[in-house]
Scaffold this motif. Structure first.
Motif, PDB file in Angstrom:
ATOM      1  N   GLY A  85       0.805  -1.212   0.000  1.00 50.72           N
ATOM      2  CA  GLY A  85       0.000   0.000   0.000  1.00 50.72           C
ATOM      3  C   GLY A  85       0.835   1.258   0.000  1.00 50.72           C
ATOM      4  O   GLY A  85       0.567   2.198  -0.751  1.00 50.72           O
ATOM      5  N   ILE A  86       1.867   1.284   0.822  1.00 52.48           N
ATOM      6  CA  ILE A  86       2.677   2.493   0.889  1.00 52.48           C
ATOM      7  C   ILE A  86       3.494   2.674  -0.375  1.00 52.48           C
ATOM      8  O   ILE A  86       3.741   3.808  -0.808  1.00 52.48           O
ATOM      9  N   ARG A  87       3.890   1.600  -1.035  1.00 55.51           N
ATOM     10  CA  ARG A  87       4.639   1.725  -2.285  1.00 55.51           C
ATOM     11  C   ARG A  87       3.779   2.417  -3.338  1.00 55.51           C
ATOM     12  O   ARG A  87       4.244   3.280  -4.085  1.00 55.51           O
ATOM     13  N   GLY A  88       2.524   2.050  -3.415  1.00 52.20           N
ATOM     14  CA  GLY A  88       1.620   2.696  -4.368  1.00 52.20           C
ATOM     15  C   GLY A  88       1.408   4.161  -4.056  1.00 52.20           C
ATOM     16  O   GLY A  88       1.365   5.004  -4.965  1.00 52.20           O
ATOM     17  N   LEU A  89       1.270   4.489  -2.769  1.00 53.79           N
ATOM     18  CA  LEU A  89       1.103   5.890  -2.375  1.00 53.79           C
ATOM     19  C   LEU A  89       2.333   6.716  -2.739  1.00 53.79           C
ATOM     20  O   LEU A  89       2.215   7.853  -3.218  1.00 53.79           O
ATOM     21  N   ALA A 141       2.573   7.467  -6.465  1.00 51.13           N
ATOM     22  CA  ALA A 141       1.602   8.456  -6.930  1.00 51.13           C
ATOM     23  C   ALA A 141       1.790   9.825  -6.290  1.00 51.13           C
ATOM     24  O   ALA A 141       1.094  10.781  -6.664  1.00 51.13           O
ATOM     25  N   ASP A 142       2.705   9.957  -5.360  1.00 50.61           N
ATOM     26  CA  ASP A 142       2.906  11.186  -4.593  1.00 50.61           C
ATOM     27  C   ASP A 142       3.612  12.230  -5.458  1.00 50.61           C
ATOM     28  O   ASP A 142       4.768  12.037  -5.853  1.00 50.61           O
ATOM     29  N   ASP A 143       2.960  13.359  -5.735  1.00 49.66           N
ATOM     30  CA  ASP A 143       3.588  14.372  -6.582  1.00 49.66           C
ATOM     31  C   ASP A 143       4.554  15.270  -5.809  1.00 49.66           C
ATOM     32  O   ASP A 143       5.210  16.133  -6.397  1.00 49.66           O
ATOM     33  N   ARG A 144       4.646  15.075  -4.494  1.00 54.49           N
ATOM     34  CA  ARG A 144       5.589  15.858  -3.700  1.00 54.49           C
ATOM     35  C   ARG A 144       6.903  15.128  -3.452  1.00 54.49           C
ATOM     36  O   ARG A 144       7.883  15.737  -3.037  1.00 54.49           O
ATOM     37  N   ILE A 145       6.922  13.828  -3.694  1.00 51.04           N
ATOM     38  CA  ILE A 145       8.116  13.063  -3.353  1.00 51.04           C
ATOM     39  C   ILE A 145       9.179  13.204  -4.445  1.00 51.04           C
ATOM     40  O   ILE A 145       8.889  13.389  -5.622  1.00 51.04           O
ATOM     41  N   GLY A 146      10.424  13.143  -4.020  1.00 53.98           N
ATOM     42  CA  GLY A 146      11.574  13.160  -4.917  1.00 53.98           C
ATOM     43  C   GLY A 146      12.776  12.641  -4.172  1.00 53.98           C
ATOM     44  O   GLY A 146      12.682  12.209  -3.009  1.00 53.98           O
ATOM     45  N   ALA A 147      13.927  12.711  -4.807  1.00 54.12           N
ATOM     46  CA  ALA A 147      15.125  12.127  -4.210  1.00 54.12           C
ATOM     47  C   ALA A 147      15.551  12.822  -2.927  1.00 54.12           C
ATOM     48  O   ALA A 147      16.311  12.251  -2.142  1.00 54.12           O
ATOM     49  N   GLY A 148      15.053  14.028  -2.692  1.00 59.50           N
ATOM     50  CA  GLY A 148      15.493  14.771  -1.511  1.00 59.50           C
ATOM     51  C   GLY A 148      14.627  14.625  -0.285  1.00 59.50           C
ATOM     52  O   GLY A 148      14.980  15.154   0.778  1.00 59.50           O
ATOM     53  N   ASN A 149      13.493  13.919  -0.378  1.00 60.62           N
ATOM     54  CA  ASN A 149      12.608  13.854   0.801  1.00 60.62           C
ATOM     55  C   ASN A 149      11.930  12.507   0.990  1.00 60.62           C
ATOM     56  O   ASN A 149      10.858  12.420   1.580  1.00 60.62           O
ATOM     57  N   LEU A 207      12.667   9.948   2.899  1.00 56.43           N
ATOM     58  CA  LEU A 207      12.525   9.606   4.314  1.00 56.43           C
ATOM     59  C   LEU A 207      11.331  10.325   4.923  1.00 56.43           C
ATOM     60  O   LEU A 207      10.501   9.716   5.620  1.00 56.43           O
ATOM     61  N   ALA A 208      11.209  11.605   4.655  1.00 54.05           N
ATOM     62  CA  ALA A 208      10.097  12.379   5.218  1.00 54.05           C
ATOM     63  C   ALA A 208       8.751  11.925   4.659  1.00 54.05           C
ATOM     64  O   ALA A 208       7.758  11.825   5.396  1.00 54.05           O
ATOM     65  N   ARG A 209       8.681  11.642   3.370  1.00 52.01           N
ATOM     66  CA  ARG A 209       7.407  11.273   2.767  1.00 52.01           C
ATOM     67  C   ARG A 209       6.975   9.864   3.173  1.00 52.01           C
ATOM     68  O   ARG A 209       5.777   9.593   3.311  1.00 52.01           O
ATOM     69  N   VAL A 210       7.925   8.971   3.379  1.00 51.23           N
ATOM     70  CA  VAL A 210       7.585   7.639   3.872  1.00 51.23           C
ATOM     71  C   VAL A 210       6.901   7.754   5.235  1.00 51.23           C
ATOM     72  O   VAL A 210       5.869   7.118   5.497  1.00 51.23           O
ATOM     73  N   LEU A 211       7.461   8.575   6.100  1.00 58.85           N
ATOM     74  CA  LEU A 211       6.848   8.784   7.414  1.00 58.85           C
ATOM     75  C   LEU A 211       5.502   9.496   7.283  1.00 58.85           C
ATOM     76  O   LEU A 211       4.542   9.169   7.995  1.00 58.85           O
ATOM     77  N   ALA A 212       5.412  10.464   6.379  1.00 56.45           N
ATOM     78  CA  ALA A 212       4.161  11.204   6.203  1.00 56.45           C
ATOM     79  C   ALA A 212       3.031  10.299   5.730  1.00 56.45           C
ATOM     80  O   ALA A 212       1.857  10.563   6.024  1.00 56.45           O
ATOM     81  N   HIS A 213       3.368   9.245   5.019  1.00 54.37           N
ATOM     82  CA  HIS A 213       2.347   8.314   4.531  1.00 54.37           C
ATOM     83  C   HIS A 213       2.028   7.220   5.546  1.00 54.37           C
ATOM     84  O   HIS A 213       1.325   6.252   5.218  1.00 54.37           O
ATOM     85  N   GLY A 214       2.508   7.360   6.766  1.00 52.13           N
ATOM     86  CA  GLY A 214       2.085   6.469   7.831  1.00 52.13           C
ATOM     87  C   GLY A 214       2.956   5.266   8.088  1.00 52.13           C
ATOM     88  O   GLY A 214       2.533   4.332   8.783  1.00 52.13           O
ATOM     89  N   GLY A 228      12.392   5.685  12.554  1.00 48.27           N
ATOM     90  CA  GLY A 228      12.373   6.863  13.426  1.00 48.27           C
ATOM     91  C   GLY A 228      13.762   7.260  13.895  1.00 48.27           C
ATOM     92  O   GLY A 228      14.090   8.452  13.965  1.00 48.27           O
ATOM     93  N   GLN A 229      14.585   6.281  14.239  1.00 52.78           N
ATOM     94  CA  GLN A 229      15.954   6.587  14.649  1.00 52.78           C
ATOM     95  C   GLN A 229      16.749   7.200  13.504  1.00 52.78           C
ATOM     96  O   GLN A 229      17.542   8.126  13.697  1.00 52.78           O
ATOM     97  N   LEU A 230      16.544   6.701  12.305  1.00 57.83           N
ATOM     98  CA  LEU A 230      17.234   7.255  11.145  1.00 57.83           C
ATOM     99  C   LEU A 230      16.833   8.710  10.934  1.00 57.83           C
ATOM    100  O   LEU A 230      17.694   9.575  10.669  1.00 57.83           O
ATOM    101  N   GLU A 231      15.555   9.003  11.073  1.00 52.68           N
ATOM    102  CA  GLU A 231      15.088  10.375  10.907  1.00 52.68           C
ATOM    103  C   GLU A 231      15.693  11.289  11.968  1.00 52.68           C
ATOM    104  O   GLU A 231      16.106  12.418  11.652  1.00 52.68           O
TER     105      GLU A 231
END
Length: 538
Positions: free
Chosen positions: A5-9, A12-20, A22-29, A55-58
């Motif tokens: 499920g998270i791979r599909g999200l 399709a995420d238009d905000r994700i890119g190579a620079g974020n 880690l943040a977007r994975v967490l944002a998607h739950g 979480g530790q990596l972040e």
């Protein structure tokens, strides 16, 4: 959340890119207690080879971002990073991109004078260097300050880190570089969108076997490791990153950590070929994934003979002996492998076949004027892909020199057959025009020698055009039990074929202990040429 499920999200995420990522994975739950990354060295008091949670990596990335922010690092600031440990490179990347800055990741084996000149040409704002490399830079004028070491940056307060910078798709995200074998390497610039284009495509497809517990044997500063970090985070996979990619180190890590996939460059597979792999516990490996230079058939065959994989039968998935090797051709500039071909014990499509292109890219085989050549005819490889680099940092002249009629020219010579399979012949700079419309290829010659000489684990062919014609020298790396006194000249000449064989000047056996430790086949070829064949053309 389920991985699928998270791979599909993410795809399709238009905000994700190579620079974020880690943040977007967490944002998607994603579960903060789920897998982050594992490093082979201690990190901020965290033991080596003990997994960091997501979480530790972040938090570790945030600590470094806070430390860098306190020292004035801001969006679009280029910051050079020169270190050995994979943890230092990856955490610096994550921290700097969180700030919107541009990490310039540097190969730890660069000569100090070349590294210093590379840093000056970046025209950046600062340098992060571990103690070893900081000492190597001490006597050089860099034009910018050394802020400290990546370890010192880990002492920042993660709660003081600024909010994650919001990237535009075209924002510069990282600078990696070419090998730097003959001078200052070219600085390869990737954008937020370009370096995620291939990952987005892979996330939209079913997850391949061998990608849930990954041993990353790719060089830490290379584009390929940035790609793999983002792919592992998006797949919610476990990944151990090695700072040393030697064959012995890789075998040891496989036996202890038991990955289902091993990702590396062809030089590592060549090193593994020195060992009798049947004497080691490699059964966990289902997948070997190669990028960079394409691999040679004998090396691939040794690898697919060990490990195991799942195959579908009438009764369902069944585990069978023998692993899968996915070969391809890629470079820093391509932003990912552009081709893929799958090998198992049963496959026979070799002859330097690099497979078919990924669906996200377009390729062409071109003549010197940029026009397509007929099927089966050799030509220059042209690429058009959303994953392509944005150009060479501070070097528009070189950027445009490698563009022609809308294609990026990779510097590789290839041909395509009638079925749409592509074959790699050589790097253009290593091949030689032999006259009468003939061109001789070093990589193809190496393939033929290895296939014909089973007691040779690797070889390097160097061709030089002289006023009297082409001369060819061959370095043979012999198996440990091979007879070093045996004259293999006739066998090598026969393997090369009549045309190239007629140019053979000498065959030099070498031992593995004498081989320069390098990270790519291109670097290895230059290093061996300098060490053993200097003056040979005189």
């Amino acid at each position: 959340m389920r991985t699928r499920g998270i791979r599909g999200l993410l795809a399709a995420d238009d905000r994700i890119g190579a620079g974020n990522v880690l943040a977007r994975v967490l944002a998607h739950g994603a579960d903060p207690d789920g897998p982050g990354l594992t490093f082979d060295t201690p990190l901020d008091g965290h033991p080596a080879e003990t997994a960091l949670t997501l979480g530790q990596l972040e938090r570790r990335a945030a600590a470094r971002a806070a430390w860098l922010h306190e020292r004035g690092i801001a969006p679009r600031d280029p910051v050079a990073v020169w270190a050995t440990a994979a943890a230092d490179m990856v955490l610096s990347y994550l921290a700097l991109t969180r700030l919107g800055a541009i990490p310039a990741l540097m190969n730890g084996r660069l000569r100090p004078a070349i590294a210093a000149e590379y840093i000056r040409r970046l025209r950046g704002v600062a340098v992060l260097a571990d103690d070893e490399h900081r000492a190597l830079l001490a006597e050089h004028d860099l034009g910018v300050p050394v802020l400290g070491t990546p370890t010192e940056a880990g002492g920042g307060d993660p709660d003081a880190a600024p909010a994650h910078y919001r990237h535009h798709p075209d924002d510069p995200i990282v600078i990696t570089h070419t090998s730097g074998t003959t001078g200052v390497p070219k600085a390869v610039l990737h954008s937020h969108a370009s370096l995620f284009a291939a990952t987005r495509h892979l996330l939209s497809m079913p997850q391949a076997q061998g990608t849930t517990r990954i041993l990353n044997a790719l060089p830490a500063p290379h584009t390929a490791t940035v790609l793999m970090v983002n792919q592992a985070l998006g797949n919610r996979a476990e990944m151990l990153l090695l700072s040393d990619q030697s064959g012995e180190r890789v075998i040891d890590a496989i036996q202890r950590w038991r990955p289902d996939g091993v990702f590396g460059f062809s030089v590592t597979w060549a090193e593994l070929a020195r060992f009798d792999l049947t004497g080691y516990d490699l059964d966990s490996v289902r997948l070997w994934f190669n990028t960079g230079d394409s691999s040679h058939e004998p090396h691939i065959r040794r690898l697919v003979a060990v490990g195991s994989r799942d195959v579908m039968t009438r009764t369902g998935a069944t585990r069978v002996p023998g692993s899968v090797f996915i070969d391809g051709l890629g470079s820093s500039e391509m932003g990912h492998s552009m081709f893929h071909v799958t090998h198992t014990r049963q496959t026979e499509r070799y002859g330097r076949c690099i497979g078919r292109p990924y669906r996200f890219t377009k390729v062409a085989v071109l003549d010197a004027d940029g026009e397509p050549v007929p099927t089966g005819e050799a030509g220059w490889l042209g690429i058009d892909s959303p994953s392509l680099f944005r150009g060479y940092w501070n070097d528009s002249v070189t950027t445009h020199r490698f563009r022609q009629r809308g294609w990026y020219l990779t510097g590789d010579l290839v041909y395509a057959d009638a079925e749409g399979w592509y074959y790699h012949l050589d790097r253009a700079v290593d091949s030689v025009e032999a006259g009468d419309g003939k061109r001789f290829y070093t990589a193809l010659s190496e393939e033929r020698i290895l296939a014909a000489c089973p007691d040779v684990t690797d070889c390097t062919v160097v061709m030089v055009r002289q006023p009297t014609g082409v001369v060819t020298d061959v370095l043979l790396e012999l198996a440990a039990d091979a007879d070093g006194s045996e004259d293999r000249t006739a066998a090598v000449r026969d393997a090369l074929g009549a045309d190239v064989g007629a140019t053979l000047r000498r065959v030099v056996p070498v031992r593995s202990a004498d081989i320069p430790v390098t990270v790519t086949g291109k670097v290895r070829k230059v290093a061996l040429r300098e060490r053993y064949l200097s003056g040979a053309s005189q």
